[in-house]
Design a protein around this motif. Structure first.
Motif, PDB file in Angstrom:
ATOM      1  N   ARG A 179      25.894  21.862  45.365  1.00  0.00           N
ATOM      2  CA  ARG A 179      25.948  21.190  46.674  1.00  0.00           C
ATOM      3  C   ARG A 179      25.319  19.798  46.634  1.00  0.00           C
ATOM      4  N   GLU A 180      24.425  19.566  45.691  1.00  0.00           N
ATOM      5  CA  GLU A 180      23.773  18.261  45.589  1.00  0.00           C
ATOM      6  C   GLU A 180      24.797  17.158  45.294  1.00  0.00           C
ATOM      7  N   ILE A 181      25.819  17.491  44.497  1.00  0.00           N
ATOM      8  CA  ILE A 181      26.821  16.473  44.164  1.00  0.00           C
ATOM      9  C   ILE A 181      28.122  16.667  44.964  1.00  0.00           C
ATOM     10  N   MET A 182      28.371  17.885  45.421  1.00  0.00           N
ATOM     11  CA  MET A 182      29.648  18.174  46.097  1.00  0.00           C
ATOM     12  C   MET A 182      29.564  18.011  47.619  1.00  0.00           C
ATOM     13  N   GLY A 183      28.349  18.140  48.170  1.00  0.00           N
ATOM     14  CA  GLY A 183      28.204  18.060  49.615  1.00  0.00           C
ATOM     15  C   GLY A 183      29.040  19.120  50.303  1.00  0.00           C
ATOM     16  N   ASP A 184      29.775  18.712  51.355  1.00  0.00           N
ATOM     17  CA  ASP A 184      30.552  19.693  52.111  1.00  0.00           C
ATOM     18  C   ASP A 184      31.839  20.109  51.401  1.00  0.00           C
ATOM     19  N   LEU A 185      32.123  19.558  50.215  1.00  0.00           N
ATOM     20  CA  LEU A 185      33.321  19.964  49.465  1.00  0.00           C
ATOM     21  C   LEU A 185      33.022  21.072  48.449  1.00  0.00           C
ATOM     22  N   ALA A 186      31.774  21.544  48.455  1.00  0.00           N
ATOM     23  CA  ALA A 186      31.413  22.625  47.527  1.00  0.00           C
ATOM     24  C   ALA A 186      32.214  23.880  47.868  1.00  0.00           C
ATOM     25  N   ASN A 187      32.334  24.754  46.881  1.00  0.00           N
ATOM     26  CA  ASN A 187      33.070  26.002  47.087  1.00  0.00           C
ATOM     27  C   ASN A 187      32.438  26.846  48.194  1.00  0.00           C
ATOM     28  N   GLY A 188      33.260  27.433  49.030  1.00  0.00           N
ATOM     29  CA  GLY A 188      32.780  28.409  50.003  1.00  0.00           C
ATOM     30  C   GLY A 188      32.837  29.801  49.404  1.00  0.00           C
ATOM     31  N   PHE A 189      32.524  30.811  50.216  1.00  0.00           N
ATOM     32  CA  PHE A 189      32.480  32.196  49.728  1.00  0.00           C
ATOM     33  C   PHE A 189      33.844  32.639  49.187  1.00  0.00           C
ATOM     34  N   LYS A 190      34.897  32.394  50.003  1.00  0.00           N
ATOM     35  CA  LYS A 190      36.237  32.856  49.594  1.00  0.00           C
ATOM     36  C   LYS A 190      36.693  32.145  48.319  1.00  0.00           C
ATOM     37  N   ALA A 191      36.429  30.836  48.266  1.00  0.00           N
ATOM     38  CA  ALA A 191      36.835  30.071  47.073  1.00  0.00           C
ATOM     39  C   ALA A 191      36.114  30.593  45.838  1.00  0.00           C
ATOM     40  N   ASN A 192      34.858  31.019  46.028  1.00  0.00           N
ATOM     41  CA  ASN A 192      34.102  31.553  44.884  1.00  0.00           C
ATOM     42  C   ASN A 192      34.622  32.908  44.437  1.00  0.00           C
ATOM     43  N   ILE A 193      35.079  33.701  45.409  1.00  0.00           N
ATOM     44  CA  ILE A 193      35.653  35.006  45.036  1.00  0.00           C
ATOM     45  C   ILE A 193      36.912  34.767  44.193  1.00  0.00           C
ATOM     46  N   VAL A 194      37.783  33.866  44.708  1.00  0.00           N
ATOM     47  CA  VAL A 194      39.027  33.564  43.975  1.00  0.00           C
ATOM     48  C   VAL A 194      38.691  32.919  42.628  1.00  0.00           C
ATOM     49  N   GLY A 195      37.851  31.861  42.681  1.00  0.00           N
ATOM     50  CA  GLY A 195      37.500  31.135  41.453  1.00  0.00           C
ATOM     51  C   GLY A 195      36.791  32.033  40.458  1.00  0.00           C
ATOM     52  N   GLY A 196      35.839  32.850  40.950  1.00  0.00           N
ATOM     53  CA  GLY A 196      35.081  33.737  40.069  1.00  0.00           C
ATOM     54  C   GLY A 196      35.990  34.755  39.389  1.00  0.00           C
ATOM     55  N   SER A 197      36.932  35.306  40.155  1.00  0.00           N
ATOM     56  CA  SER A 197      37.860  36.293  39.573  1.00  0.00           C
ATOM     57  C   SER A 197      38.712  35.636  38.488  1.00  0.00           C
ATOM     58  N   ILE A 198      39.162  34.411  38.770  1.00  0.00           N
ATOM     59  CA  ILE A 198      40.001  33.705  37.786  1.00  0.00           C
ATOM     60  C   ILE A 198      39.181  33.419  36.526  1.00  0.00           C
ATOM     61  N   VAL A 199      37.967  32.900  36.724  1.00  0.00           N
ATOM     62  CA  VAL A 199      37.127  32.567  35.572  1.00  0.00           C
ATOM     63  C   VAL A 199      36.870  33.819  34.741  1.00  0.00           C
ATOM     64  N   ALA A 200      36.505  34.922  35.422  1.00  0.00           N
ATOM     65  CA  ALA A 200      36.184  36.153  34.696  1.00  0.00           C
ATOM     66  C   ALA A 200      37.403  36.674  33.949  1.00  0.00           C
ATOM     67  N   SER A 201      38.571  36.739  34.640  1.00  0.00           N
ATOM     68  CA  SER A 201      39.743  37.329  33.980  1.00  0.00           C
ATOM     69  C   SER A 201      40.257  36.435  32.853  1.00  0.00           C
ATOM     70  N   ILE A 202      40.315  35.108  33.100  1.00  0.00           N
ATOM     71  CA  ILE A 202      40.845  34.223  32.042  1.00  0.00           C
ATOM     72  C   ILE A 202      39.879  34.175  30.861  1.00  0.00           C
ATOM     73  N   SER A 203      38.591  34.219  31.141  1.00  0.00           N
ATOM     74  CA  SER A 203      37.625  34.189  30.042  1.00  0.00           C
ATOM     75  C   SER A 203      37.777  35.427  29.173  1.00  0.00           C
ATOM     76  N   LEU A 204      37.894  36.583  29.817  1.00  0.00           N
ATOM     77  CA  LEU A 204      38.041  37.833  29.052  1.00  0.00           C
ATOM     78  C   LEU A 204      39.342  37.835  28.259  1.00  0.00           C
ATOM     79  N   VAL A 205      40.425  37.435  28.953  1.00  0.00           N
ATOM     80  CA  VAL A 205      41.737  37.411  28.300  1.00  0.00           C
ATOM     81  C   VAL A 205      41.738  36.396  27.154  1.00  0.00           C
ATOM     82  N   GLY A 206      41.107  35.244  27.400  1.00  0.00           N
ATOM     83  CA  GLY A 206      41.038  34.192  26.384  1.00  0.00           C
ATOM     84  C   GLY A 206      40.279  34.657  25.157  1.00  0.00           C
ATOM     85  N   ALA A 207      39.124  35.272  25.402  1.00  0.00           N
ATOM     86  CA  ALA A 207      38.311  35.758  24.286  1.00  0.00           C
ATOM     87  C   ALA A 207      39.086  36.833  23.515  1.00  0.00           C
ATOM     88  N   PHE A 208      39.777  37.689  24.254  1.00  0.00           N
ATOM     89  CA  PHE A 208      40.577  38.759  23.647  1.00  0.00           C
ATOM     90  C   PHE A 208      41.680  38.163  22.769  1.00  0.00           C
TER      91      PHE A 208
END
Lengths: 44, 451
Positions: B409-438
């Motif tokens: 938030r220090e650099i993003m201000g009001d454009l920082a991720n909200g809760f829903k964006a983090n759920i979507v983003g977090g799921s993508i990061v987790a799944s792509i990271s696992l799939v990528g490593a695999f």
């Protein structure tokens, strides 16, 4: 774009982020030899 | 003297050239916004999103889609490819927000916020991965040109010269428009697919039912899944789009158009990817042996007897365009990252004297990659495998840093991720990271999936 502008500075990291970055370092340490191995293996 | 030159002269001479050119572009945007011309505004602000999405429809990606079509047809993979582009949009939207909020490139932000270790790591990872990817782009250019009987030295040399010619404009806006014009060539896969007389009913059925998984889950199926994800989401896309957004001068006010630009790019790229699966699926119906199809020229030659000479020609031209556009965007992403990390000038608005390192890095990377392809018996297959491993294994750090930065938030201000964006983003990061490593692990140890 302006190279002499002030930098943001280092981020204050919480415990969770620090742990995440430590895990990432371990991941990278494992990944780099894997890439080198993949390349050498494919060469043969 | 052109209008641009006159306007440049009238500005404060103390301002660097890149800032004066960017100010001109931003002035045109202000005029369009003030005169309430939304289409003109969108036209001016579009570019990075379309280029990054169509740039990722590169030589190896198009061959992945074609291999998917030959192996599995349209049944399972058409909806899956659309899903991967939705994921790509979600990831790239975060980079647009990051770029407009901070006015800094991705490599620069990692260096500033997380220190030199991660800064140098991100840059080195990107530059090495990009260099190897560029080799595969020139392999695609060479293969596509071979279909027309063009010798490798000519197609590779021509490719390097065209990358240099686009940069020679020393004007981001001109460079971007030239690349957008070239990107139209990606659409060649669509008429090629139409020449295959695809079954509309089969496509609708695939979208409506999504399945069943063809032949069950086996090693080939998993490899195809992973290859298709790797064909849509890669680290260079994050670095390129954020740097291009900053170089173009997009501000927070321009964010809606930045999002639309990215959405248009994702839609068009998805349509082209699906078209490639469709055209290649004609070879599946003809029981073509997929192991005999290695390069773009092999696919075009095999397609000729099914979709005609015109269709095969369109396919081969599309492969050349895919490699060339990616060579232009990927070399630019390396140059931006080097400049951002070492705090050197980094912009396509620089003069040659100001931007020796920036332009030098871009040209050196394409020249090296092109030269490697021309070396007799060069280990091109080994490089292609290394590219896949690097891109997929190191997608995890790239996505993780993206998520950490958009939550800062220090650099993003009001454009920082909200809760829903983090759920979507977090799921993508987790799944792509696992799939990528695999993917990385099974590339190195393929016997793990043999049973």
């Amino acid at each position: 774009m302006v190279e002499n502008r002030p930098q943001f500075g280092r981020r204050e990291l919480g415990l969770g982020t620090k742990l995440l970055l430590v895990s990432l370092r371990i991941y990278v340490l494992a990944a780099v030899p894997l890439v080198v191995y993949a390349f050498i293996r494919a060469m043969h | 003297m052109t209008t641009v030159d006159a306007a440049l002269l009238s500005m404060d001479a103390a301002l660097p050239r890149q800032d004066r050119l960017r100010a001109l572009d931003q002035y045109a945007v202000l005029l369009a916004r003030a005169s309430r011309r939304p289409l003109r505004l969108l036209t001016l602000l579009s570019g990075p999103g379309i280029l990054v999405m169509l740039g990722e429809n590169d030589g190896p990606s198009m061959l992945s889609y074609a291999t998917t079509g030959v192996t599995y047809g349209v049944g399972f993979f058409v909806p899956f490819i659309i899903l991967t582009f939705l994921i790509a949009f979600a990831v790239q939207e975060m980079t647009v927000r990051l770029g407009t909020a901070t006015r800094r490139g991705h490599a620069e932000l990692i260096f500033e916020r997380f220190g030199p270790f991660w800064g140098y790591f991100a840059m080195a990872d990107l530059v090495v991965g990009n260099l190897l990817t560029l080799v595969t782009e020139f392999v695609a250019i060479q293969a596509g040109a071979l279909y027309f009987g063009v010798p490798p030295w000519m197609s590779i040399g021509g490719g390097v010269l065209l990358v240099g010619a686009a940069l020679a404009s020393r004007r981001y806006f001109t460079w971007e428009r030239a690349l957008l014009a070239l990107a139209l060539g990606n659409l060649l896969f669509i008429p090629a697919a139409l020449l295959a007389h695809p079954s509309g009913a089969a496509l609708v059925h695939a979208l409506a039912t999504w399945g069943p998984i063809p032949g069950g889950i086996n090693a080939l199926f998993v490899t195809m899944i992973l290859a298709n994800i790797g064909a849509t989401v890669t680290p260079w896309m994050i670095f390129f789009q954020q740097s291009a957004v900053v170089d173009k001068g997009l501000t927070k006010d321009d964010l809606p158009q930045g999002r639309i630009d990215t959405a248009i790019g994702a839609c068009v790229a998805a349509i082209v990817a699906v078209a490639t699966v469709v055209v290649a699926s004609t070879l599946m119906h003809a029981h073509q042996n997929v192991s005999s199809l290695v390069s773009g020229a092999d696919f075009a030659t095999a397609l000729r007897s099914h979709i005609g000479n015109a269709g095969a020609t369109l396919f081969a031209l599309g492969i050349i365009e895919a490699g060339l556009l990616a060579a232009m965007t990927i070399s630019a992403s390396s140059a931006y990252a080097l400049g951002e990390t070492f705090r050197r000038h980094h912009s396509i608005n620089l003069s040659f004297s100001e931007g020796k390192i920036f332009y030098g890095a871009a040209l050196l990377s394409v020249t090296l990659a092109g030269a490697v392809v021309l070396i007799p018996h060069a280990p091109l297959l080994a490089m292609t495998i290394a590219v896949n491993v690097i891109a997929t294994l190191l997608m995890a750090p790239a996505l993780l840093f993206l998520l950490l930065l958009v939550n800062d938030r220090e650099i993003m201000g009001d454009l920082a991720n909200g809760f829903k964006a983090n759920i979507v983003g977090g799921s993508i990061v987790a799944s792509i990271s696992l799939v990528g490593a695999f993917y990385g692990v099974i590339t190195v140890f393929p016997h793990l999936l043999r049973h």
